[in-house]
Scaffold this motif. Sequence first.
Motif, short mmCIF file in Angstrom:
data_model
loop_
_atom_site.label_atom_id
_atom_site.label_comp_id
_atom_site.label_asym_id
_atom_site.label_seq_id
_atom_site.Cartn_x
_atom_site.Cartn_y
_atom_site.Cartn_z
N LEU A 1 58.90 -155.01 160.74
CA LEU A 1 59.41 -156.10 159.92
C LEU A 1 58.93 -155.95 158.47
CD1 LEU A 1 60.94 -158.84 159.85
CD2 LEU A 1 58.72 -159.92 160.27
N PHE A 2 57.64 -155.64 158.31
CA PHE A 2 57.08 -155.44 156.99
C PHE A 2 57.76 -154.26 156.28
CE2 PHE A 2 53.64 -153.82 154.19
CZ PHE A 2 53.56 -154.90 153.34
N TYR A 3 58.02 -153.19 157.02
CA TYR A 3 58.68 -152.01 156.45
C TYR A 3 60.10 -152.36 156.02
CZ TYR A 3 61.19 -147.59 156.16
OH TYR A 3 61.98 -146.56 155.74
N SER A 4 60.84 -153.07 156.84
CA SER A 4 62.23 -153.41 156.49
C SER A 4 62.26 -154.37 155.30
CB SER A 4 62.97 -153.98 157.69
OG SER A 4 62.34 -155.14 158.14
N ILE A 5 61.31 -155.29 155.23
CA ILE A 5 61.25 -156.20 154.09
C ILE A 5 60.91 -155.42 152.82
CG2 ILE A 5 59.98 -158.12 153.06
CD1 ILE A 5 59.78 -159.34 155.87
N LEU A 6 59.91 -154.54 152.91
CA LEU A 6 59.53 -153.73 151.75
C LEU A 6 60.69 -152.83 151.31
CD1 LEU A 6 55.83 -152.58 152.32
CD2 LEU A 6 56.72 -154.01 150.52
N ARG A 7 61.38 -152.32 152.29
CA ARG A 7 62.49 -151.43 151.96
C ARG A 7 63.57 -152.19 151.20
NH1 ARG A 7 65.83 -148.54 156.55
NH2 ARG A 7 67.64 -149.46 155.64
N VAL A 8 63.91 -153.36 151.63
CA VAL A 8 64.96 -154.14 150.99
C VAL A 8 64.47 -154.69 149.65
CG1 VAL A 8 66.31 -156.27 151.20
CG2 VAL A 8 66.07 -154.76 153.15
N ILE A 9 63.25 -155.20 149.60
CA ILE A 9 62.77 -155.87 148.39
C ILE A 9 62.20 -154.88 147.36
CG2 ILE A 9 61.04 -157.49 147.53
CD1 ILE A 9 61.33 -159.05 150.10
N PHE A 10 61.51 -153.84 147.81
CA PHE A 10 60.78 -152.97 146.88
C PHE A 10 61.41 -151.58 146.74
CE2 PHE A 10 57.22 -150.03 146.04
CZ PHE A 10 56.84 -150.50 144.81
N PHE A 11 61.60 -150.89 147.87
CA PHE A 11 62.02 -149.49 147.78
C PHE A 11 63.46 -149.31 147.29
CE2 PHE A 11 58.50 -148.86 150.94
CZ PHE A 11 57.72 -148.10 150.13
N LYS A 12 64.39 -150.14 147.75
CA LYS A 12 65.78 -150.00 147.29
C LYS A 12 65.89 -150.19 145.79
CE LYS A 12 69.11 -150.55 150.93
NZ LYS A 12 70.21 -151.32 151.46
N PRO A 13 65.35 -151.30 145.23
CA PRO A 13 65.43 -151.45 143.77
C PRO A 13 64.70 -150.31 143.03
CG PRO A 13 64.86 -153.54 144.74
CD PRO A 13 64.82 -152.51 145.83
N LEU A 14 63.55 -149.90 143.57
CA LEU A 14 62.79 -148.82 142.94
C LEU A 14 63.58 -147.52 142.97
CD1 LEU A 14 60.11 -147.95 141.64
CD2 LEU A 14 59.30 -147.39 143.93
N LEU A 15 64.17 -147.19 144.11
CA LEU A 15 64.98 -145.97 144.21
C LEU A 15 66.22 -146.06 143.31
CD1 LEU A 15 64.75 -145.20 148.04
CD2 LEU A 15 63.69 -143.95 146.16
N LYS A 16 66.79 -147.28 143.21
CA LYS A 16 67.95 -147.46 142.36
C LYS A 16 67.57 -147.22 140.89
CE LYS A 16 71.42 -150.88 141.15
NZ LYS A 16 71.85 -152.26 141.28
N VAL A 17 66.43 -147.79 140.46
CA VAL A 17 65.95 -147.62 139.08
C VAL A 17 65.65 -146.15 138.82
CG1 VAL A 17 64.03 -148.14 137.52
CG2 VAL A 17 65.13 -149.98 138.78
N MET A 18 65.01 -145.49 139.78
CA MET A 18 64.69 -144.07 139.62
C MET A 18 65.96 -143.22 139.54
SD MET A 18 61.30 -143.69 142.01
CE MET A 18 61.14 -141.95 141.78
N ALA A 19 66.98 -143.57 140.33
CA ALA A 19 68.24 -142.84 140.28
C ALA A 19 68.93 -143.04 138.93
CB ALA A 19 69.14 -143.26 141.43
#
Length: 161
Positions: A23-41
Amino acid sequence: MSIGGQLGELFLQAVPTVLIILLFYSILRVIFFKPLLKVMAERNARTVGAQRAAEGAQAAAAEKVKQYQDALRHARAKVYAEQEAARKKVLDERADVVKQARTRANAEVTSAKARIEQEMAAARKDLEATVGQLAAEIARRILQTPPSPRGRGGSPAREAR
């Protein structure tokens, strides 16, 4: 209890931890990693785009430098051609002036030679005309020489020699 039972109990106790982690991983992925990966892209795309734009600008600048050098080379060639034409014109004018001066000098020398020849001919005529008179005058003076004093002793004929 047997080992199998203990393992089963351990897995049952670990299930809530695994669920929390998932649950923590999926929340982090949606809230943190997706925006971070989007900004990096986006950053990567902008960087690559900026690099391509810079390469294009460099190529355009190199082309403009080449055009400038070609124009400069052409302008220099034109200036050198104009200078060469002006130099040739000046040399031709100088040659014409020298030719005219030589022609005038030759004409003056020719007329001076003719004048000198005429003067020489006139002087010869005068000299030939006066030669007889001068010879007669010299002979008359020699022949009419007064007698010399006795101290010297000698005849007039001896003195003439």
